[in-house]
Design a protein around this motif. Structure first.
Motif, short mmCIF file in Angstrom:
data_model
loop_
_atom_site.label_atom_id
_atom_site.label_comp_id
_atom_site.label_asym_id
_atom_site.label_seq_id
_atom_site.Cartn_x
_atom_site.Cartn_y
_atom_site.Cartn_z
N LEU A 8 0.83 -1.20 0.00
CA LEU A 8 0.00 0.00 0.00
C LEU A 8 0.87 1.26 0.00
O LEU A 8 0.54 2.25 -0.67
CB LEU A 8 -0.92 -0.01 1.22
CG LEU A 8 -1.92 -1.17 1.30
CD1 LEU A 8 -2.73 -1.08 2.58
CD2 LEU A 8 -2.81 -1.20 0.07
N ALA A 9 1.98 1.21 0.72
CA ALA A 9 2.89 2.35 0.73
C ALA A 9 3.51 2.55 -0.65
O ALA A 9 3.72 3.70 -1.09
CB ALA A 9 3.99 2.14 1.77
N GLY A 94 8.61 -2.35 -1.98
CA GLY A 94 7.25 -2.78 -1.69
C GLY A 94 7.06 -4.27 -1.74
O GLY A 94 6.22 -4.83 -1.03
N GLY A 95 7.84 -4.95 -2.58
CA GLY A 95 7.67 -6.39 -2.73
C GLY A 95 8.51 -7.23 -1.81
O GLY A 95 8.19 -8.40 -1.55
N LEU A 96 9.60 -6.68 -1.30
CA LEU A 96 10.47 -7.45 -0.41
C LEU A 96 9.83 -7.64 0.95
O LEU A 96 9.05 -6.81 1.41
CB LEU A 96 11.83 -6.74 -0.24
CG LEU A 96 12.80 -6.81 -1.42
CD1 LEU A 96 14.04 -5.99 -1.12
CD2 LEU A 96 13.19 -8.25 -1.73
N THR A 101 8.33 -2.63 9.02
CA THR A 101 7.52 -1.87 8.07
C THR A 101 7.90 -0.40 8.07
O THR A 101 7.93 0.26 7.02
CB THR A 101 6.03 -2.03 8.39
OG1 THR A 101 5.69 -3.43 8.37
CG2 THR A 101 5.18 -1.30 7.37
N LEU A 102 8.20 0.12 9.23
CA LEU A 102 8.58 1.53 9.32
C LEU A 102 9.87 1.80 8.55
O LEU A 102 10.03 2.88 7.95
CB LEU A 102 8.75 1.93 10.79
CG LEU A 102 7.46 1.95 11.62
CD1 LEU A 102 7.78 2.32 13.06
CD2 LEU A 102 6.45 2.92 11.03
N LEU A 103 10.80 0.83 8.57
CA LEU A 103 12.04 1.00 7.81
C LEU A 103 11.75 1.08 6.31
O LEU A 103 12.31 1.92 5.60
CB LEU A 103 13.00 -0.14 8.10
CG LEU A 103 14.30 -0.15 7.29
CD1 LEU A 103 15.11 1.11 7.56
CD2 LEU A 103 15.12 -1.40 7.60
N ILE A 105 8.94 2.02 4.84
CA ILE A 105 8.28 3.29 4.54
C ILE A 105 9.27 4.45 4.60
O ILE A 105 9.22 5.39 3.78
CB ILE A 105 7.10 3.51 5.51
CG1 ILE A 105 6.05 2.43 5.30
CG2 ILE A 105 6.51 4.90 5.34
CD1 ILE A 105 4.88 2.51 6.27
N ALA A 106 10.20 4.38 5.55
CA ALA A 106 11.21 5.45 5.65
C ALA A 106 12.11 5.47 4.42
O ALA A 106 12.46 6.56 3.92
CB ALA A 106 12.04 5.25 6.91
N LEU A 107 12.46 4.30 3.91
CA LEU A 107 13.30 4.25 2.70
C LEU A 107 12.54 4.79 1.49
O LEU A 107 13.11 5.49 0.65
CB LEU A 107 13.77 2.81 2.46
CG LEU A 107 14.73 2.23 3.49
CD1 LEU A 107 15.03 0.76 3.20
CD2 LEU A 107 16.04 3.03 3.51
N MET A 108 11.27 4.45 1.37
CA MET A 108 10.47 5.00 0.27
C MET A 108 10.37 6.52 0.37
O MET A 108 10.46 7.23 -0.64
CB MET A 108 9.06 4.38 0.29
CG MET A 108 9.00 2.92 -0.06
SD MET A 108 7.30 2.31 -0.07
CE MET A 108 7.56 0.58 -0.47
N THR A 109 10.17 7.00 1.59
CA THR A 109 10.10 8.44 1.79
C THR A 109 11.41 9.12 1.42
O THR A 109 11.42 10.22 0.83
CB THR A 109 9.75 8.75 3.25
OG1 THR A 109 8.53 8.08 3.60
CG2 THR A 109 9.58 10.24 3.47
#
Length: 210
Positions: A8-9, A94-96, A101-103, A105-109
């Motif tokens: 979702l992220a 997203g697939g790994l 989960t926070l890590l 999302i932080a990397l995507m950000t």
């Protein structure tokens, strides 16, 4: 897996990357589908590999293979390559299967922030590159740049010499300039074409009367 927070992220992140950054900053519209497809494709394959017996190492190998693919139809600019890699990285994250989960999302950000800041007009001004063949062999880059500035009328244009042909007396250069530095193109005055139209109408009437 499809309801994973990282999936979702990734959906939110790729939407912000493509429609919030690339689309709004005068990106090529035909690349939107390419970025979306690459992201979803990498996400699906990586998720399938993560659920199976294959480890994340093959997922990273997939990222390496996709990263060296060159689109033969048309070259990408360095700016578009950055968006291409960002779409790849977001799909991979997203697939790994990441324990935190926070890590993820932080990397995507962090990826989105890097693209948003690096592609901001105040930091990296938009430039246009164009290949030009000069009608003389210029071995000195400064002279080639001066020639390009004369031909284009853009005093801030720069030129990179790609190839010098001493036999045919030509030089292939890549000219770069900012779009706002191009001289404005003025329309021809209306009165210049009026006499010609009047003469044509008079000639037609004269021939019709005969």
């Amino acid at each position: 897996m499809l309801t994973s927070p990282l999936v979702l992220a990734d959906v939110v992140a790729i939407a912000l990357l493509v429609f919030g950054l690339f689309w709004r900053r005068d990106g090529r519209r035909e690349l939107v589908v390419a970025f979306l497809t690459v992201n979803v494709g990498v996400l699906a394959v990586t998720a399938a590999l993560s659920d199976g017996t294959v480890g994340a190492g093959l997922g990273l190998g997939l990222f390496g293979i996709l990263s060296i693919i060159r689109l033969r139809s048309e070259e990408l600019t360095q700016r578009e390559v950055a968006y291409y890699f960002a779409a790849l990285a977001l799909g991979l994250l997203g697939g790994l299967t990441i324990t935190s989960t926070l890590l993820g999302i932080a990397l995507m950000t962090a990826i989105l922030a890097a693209v948003a800041i690096g592609d901001h007009p105040r930091i990296a001004g938009r430039t246009v590159s164009q290949e030009m063949v000069l009608d003389q062999a210029w071995t000195d880059p400064a002279e080639a740049t001066a020639r390009v500035r004369t031909l284009t009328g853009i005093p801030t244009a720069t030129a990179t010499v790609v190839r010098v042909d001493l036999v045919n007396d030509t030089t292939l250069v890549v000219a770069r300039y900012r779009p706002e530095d191009r001289p404005a193109v003025r329309d021809a005055p209306a009165e210049d074409t009026a006499p010609a139209l009047a003469d044509t109408s008079s000639l037609y009437l004269e021939r019709s009367a005969r």
